[in-house]
Design a protein around this motif. Sequence first.
Motif, short mmCIF file in Angstrom:
data_model
loop_
_atom_site.label_atom_id
_atom_site.label_comp_id
_atom_site.label_asym_id
_atom_site.label_seq_id
_atom_site.Cartn_x
_atom_site.Cartn_y
_atom_site.Cartn_z
N PHE A 135 0.84 -1.21 0.00
CA PHE A 135 0.00 0.00 0.00
C PHE A 135 0.87 1.25 0.00
O PHE A 135 1.96 1.28 0.59
CB PHE A 135 -0.91 0.01 1.22
CG PHE A 135 -1.95 -1.07 1.22
CD1 PHE A 135 -3.19 -0.86 0.63
CD2 PHE A 135 -1.70 -2.31 1.80
CE1 PHE A 135 -4.15 -1.86 0.61
CE2 PHE A 135 -2.65 -3.32 1.78
CZ PHE A 135 -3.89 -3.09 1.19
N ASP A 136 0.37 2.31 -0.65
CA ASP A 136 1.06 3.59 -0.71
C ASP A 136 0.77 4.36 0.57
O ASP A 136 -0.36 4.86 0.78
CB ASP A 136 0.58 4.38 -1.93
CG ASP A 136 1.35 5.69 -2.13
OD1 ASP A 136 2.05 6.13 -1.19
OD2 ASP A 136 1.22 6.29 -3.22
N VAL A 137 1.78 4.52 1.44
CA VAL A 137 1.56 5.15 2.74
C VAL A 137 1.42 6.67 2.63
O VAL A 137 1.07 7.34 3.61
CB VAL A 137 2.70 4.80 3.72
CG1 VAL A 137 2.70 3.31 4.00
CG2 VAL A 137 4.06 5.25 3.17
N SER A 138 1.70 7.21 1.44
CA SER A 138 1.53 8.66 1.28
C SER A 138 0.06 9.05 1.12
O SER A 138 -0.27 10.23 1.18
CB SER A 138 2.34 9.15 0.07
OG SER A 138 1.75 8.71 -1.15
N LEU A 139 -0.79 8.06 0.89
CA LEU A 139 -2.22 8.32 0.72
C LEU A 139 -2.94 8.07 2.04
O LEU A 139 -2.84 6.97 2.61
CB LEU A 139 -2.81 7.41 -0.37
CG LEU A 139 -2.26 7.61 -1.79
CD1 LEU A 139 -2.77 6.49 -2.70
CD2 LEU A 139 -2.67 8.97 -2.33
N ARG A 140 -3.66 9.03 2.52
CA ARG A 140 -4.43 8.85 3.76
C ARG A 140 -5.71 8.07 3.48
O ARG A 140 -6.22 7.36 4.33
CB ARG A 140 -4.77 10.20 4.39
CG ARG A 140 -3.57 10.89 5.03
CD ARG A 140 -4.04 12.00 5.94
NE ARG A 140 -4.89 11.49 7.02
CZ ARG A 140 -5.77 12.24 7.69
NH1 ARG A 140 -5.94 13.52 7.37
NH2 ARG A 140 -6.50 11.70 8.65
N ASP A 152 -6.95 12.63 -2.63
CA ASP A 152 -6.31 11.34 -2.90
C ASP A 152 -6.85 10.70 -4.17
O ASP A 152 -6.10 10.07 -4.93
CB ASP A 152 -6.51 10.41 -1.70
CG ASP A 152 -5.71 10.87 -0.48
OD1 ASP A 152 -4.75 11.64 -0.66
OD2 ASP A 152 -6.07 10.47 0.64
N ALA A 153 -8.16 10.83 -4.40
CA ALA A 153 -8.75 10.25 -5.61
C ALA A 153 -8.16 10.88 -6.86
O ALA A 153 -7.93 10.19 -7.87
CB ALA A 153 -10.27 10.44 -5.59
N GLU A 154 -7.89 12.16 -6.82
CA GLU A 154 -7.31 12.83 -7.98
C GLU A 154 -5.94 12.24 -8.32
O GLU A 154 -5.60 12.05 -9.50
CB GLU A 154 -7.19 14.33 -7.72
CG GLU A 154 -6.76 15.13 -8.93
CD GLU A 154 -6.89 16.62 -8.74
OE1 GLU A 154 -6.69 17.36 -9.71
OE2 GLU A 154 -7.21 17.06 -7.61
N ILE A 155 -5.17 11.90 -7.28
CA ILE A 155 -3.86 11.29 -7.50
C ILE A 155 -4.01 9.91 -8.12
O ILE A 155 -3.34 9.58 -9.11
CB ILE A 155 -3.10 11.20 -6.15
CG1 ILE A 155 -2.76 12.60 -5.63
CG2 ILE A 155 -1.83 10.36 -6.31
CD1 ILE A 155 -2.21 12.61 -4.21
#
Length: 986
Positions: A172-177, A222-225
């Motif tokens: 999992f990408d930890v930069s995404l909350r 986050d969705a935009e990313i």
Amino acid sequence: MTHNPLVSIVVPAHNAEVTLARALDCLLDQEVVDWEAIIVDDASTDRTTAIIAGYVEHDARFRTLSSCASSAAGARNSGISTARGHWLMFLDADDWVDASFLAKMLAALKTAPDAVAAYCGSRRVMPDGELTPSSISTEVAIQPFETFARRCAVRTHTLLVDRETIVELGGFDVSLRTCEDWDLWQRLARLGRRWVMVDEPLAFYRVSPNSLSRNSTQMMADAEIVIARGFSPDPRVKHPALAHANGAISANGRTASEALAWFALWNAASSCGRGSRSINPQSLRALPAGRKWALEIATVVFDGLMVGSLSVPAQLAARWDRFDGCLTELTIELGKVWDNPGAARRVQYHLEQMLLDADDLAAPRRLARTLGIRVDARNPTSIDLPAGIDQIYASLMIDGQIEAVVQFGVLGTVTKDHWIGLILDIVPPERLVDSAARLARRSPVPQNGAGPDTSNAIAAEAMFSTAERGSDPDSHFGKLAQLAAEARKLVRSSAEPAEPPPAPRRARARHDKDRTSFWNGYFATEDPWNYGSSYEQEKYQRQLEILPDGPIGRALELACAEGHFTRQLAPHVGQLTATDISAIAIERARARCSDQPNVEFGVLDFAADTLPGEMDLIFCSEVLYYLDDLAELRRIAKKFVEALAPGGSFISAHAFVLRDNVERTGFDWNTFGAQAISETLAATEGLVLEQSIQTELYRIDRFRRLSPDDVATEPVIDHVPIRARIEIGVARNIVWGGARALRRDVARSERRQRIPVLMYHSVADDGPAALARFRLAPAAFASQMAWLRANGFHAIGSEQLEQSIANRQPFVGRPVLITFDDGFQNFAELAWPTLRANDLTAEVFLVTDLVGESAQWDAYSGPPTQLMDAATVRRLSAEGAFFGSHLATHRAIDGLSSSDLAAELLRSRMFIERWTGRPTTAFAAPFSVTDRRLGRLAKECGYRIGFGGRHGPADLNCDPIDLPRIEIRGDRALDDFVAIVEAVLE
């Protein structure tokens, strides 16, 4: 040796003392026992650590890790690093799965050895314990990457995924909350490997006020990313499938911007559910506004409302006041973004219907445009209409139970008698029999069966009176009457003249053995066969060409009619006796030939009367079909021989008729024709065929009476083309190339329960490529109509269809209802002549406000097509075309207010009646879009027949106000058309 379990289950937990036990207990309940659970305690400060310890102590399959990641992504990654199973499952501490979860998921994976993941359906669990309906995305199994590039289509704990693959992808990408699970599934799907669906709700997802999914701002960021990653290369995936290496396909408008707009819509709806007005119109700009998206948009809003308001569907309508203002603002913004308030209203109608479909209406539900209520079907009461409401959604109740649900458009107060009429239209009368006394103000029906049937009395009460309905100007029917008055005023003020009602067609006299009356009936109208047409004149000229050589002394013309050919024949003979059975025809012939001194006229029935003898020439054309049978023809042929002088000529011109030879071109008349007539004359003793001029449609024969010493010679046969234009009155009776079935034969032998109702739009060779489906080439249309004609089909109007349905009468023969939507000018120029030439008709649905203008609703696809004007409508109506309403503006009805819908229905009907002089009873919904209001409102506006969006044949069980049709596409071959129509016959 350490055992590696089949499944590793990672359970991140942070201050989860309230829910953790439920999550872990569901693992103990699993039918499959070969698993390990790695519980990651993410810096909990409550009793979570102690609860974990208890499970670890009692079951060695539980292991625990401590983490300070302070995020679900980090905690899950910690668990992944120590997992040993072949498959991974991620279970949050507040969720759970069904006891059969592992068994069913593993079984599905076993059937697909190449699969990288299996997923199942899920249900949300609201704080009060109520469950939402099951949901599952079938698209994931079909095109996983294209789906995850645009949205997160599964819940985290609905998956079993291959552990080694997840490790290779980096976890999992930890930069995404938020959206970290979506991001991982997107990377997994980019590999192009198979996903297996288990179509059961095996996972349960708890929604709480503190869920991160309710943090709209963070979710959008986050969705935009994640969406941007989905539409571009992702260097984190080392070996993507070639098709996905550069990201998702932006085809048919399905772009990253649109995907983000859909997510923004869900977020906005979720915010509305919380009572928040945080709507960013700019984020919605890429949402599609087309009609086909309205239901999907409403579905997304519905889902967002559930999460935002922490409600299951059955609770939403009751909690409307919590989010009414925010939701109204959202739909208004959608209308502004699209520059189309009607499109926003369409979404609103869909959404409110969904809310009320899920509600039990235990109390009245007043939404933005819809009032949801219960109504006592046995004792309805008047309902005043709150401001803004223009449709009612009602549960009709009998003995405390829902008998039926009805949804209809309203303009004003719904009075008691309005309710009664509506109820009796829906509820079987026997269900209301106990209430007859209350409805009809009569004594109750005796229960012993001895009393009279009161159902008719109830029906009479339902009608009450139109006057009473209209007496209250604030009632629904009062408002409808006002709209009707406005429509009449508008129609009367238009510049277009009214068309007087068409004169009733004079019925042809029947033969019934009285030939004189029969023919006088024909000649009641002058020139009944258009004798002056180029087709008839060319035939006259060829009859003169076949005259025998040398002088002709005495000639006899039988069935001279009104003397058109008589006048041309007279100069070629010495003395001409012209006769006809009709005195009316003879008088017209005498007047026409008054300057021909060698012609005498007389009334003569050649079948019954004695013919004058010693004739050098007898003409008898276009009349022998009308004899009773070939036996009578044989008898009369002998009279012809007797009337001729030896060596005299008999000339006959007659058309080929299908009954003689169904395999060649001929006229579809119920009689014998030129072939049988010629063969009969040739078989008559004393007659011999000398010459024949033959065309595809008729033959002209010259026979000679043999003298005692004459020897017959081979006849001269000349085949010549028809060069003259064939008038429609002739053409409509011709079946070119022969027939596979005759109308009269199938009318005798075939009865059917259903018929094809064909839907066309445009007939043209050229036009915008985007509209090719709706445009049929003229040659293709001609082929289809010729096929119908050759296969015994006859065209009917919608009123005939409605009458058959109403009377439950099977359809006779092979009827077809041919309809055209929009009223394009090319119908008049190209389709109508083809229809008439095949003895067919059609029903055209007009957009009355735009008659004479162009189809502006198609302007986005290219230059709009010209529409017929009122003068053309009047002409075609007089020629036999039928016309109905396509409403006034061609706007889809599900985006119109009930008042606007009623106004369009009334106005369009009245204009068409003015132009055609006939009642207009049929409509077709623009774009084939309907809703639950249309049928009832259309009936109240004077219609009996309606065509909506249903596809297929019409049968005797159809509702006449919602009939199906079969679209005939312009991009299909004749074989497809034939297969479609023949399927209806089977």
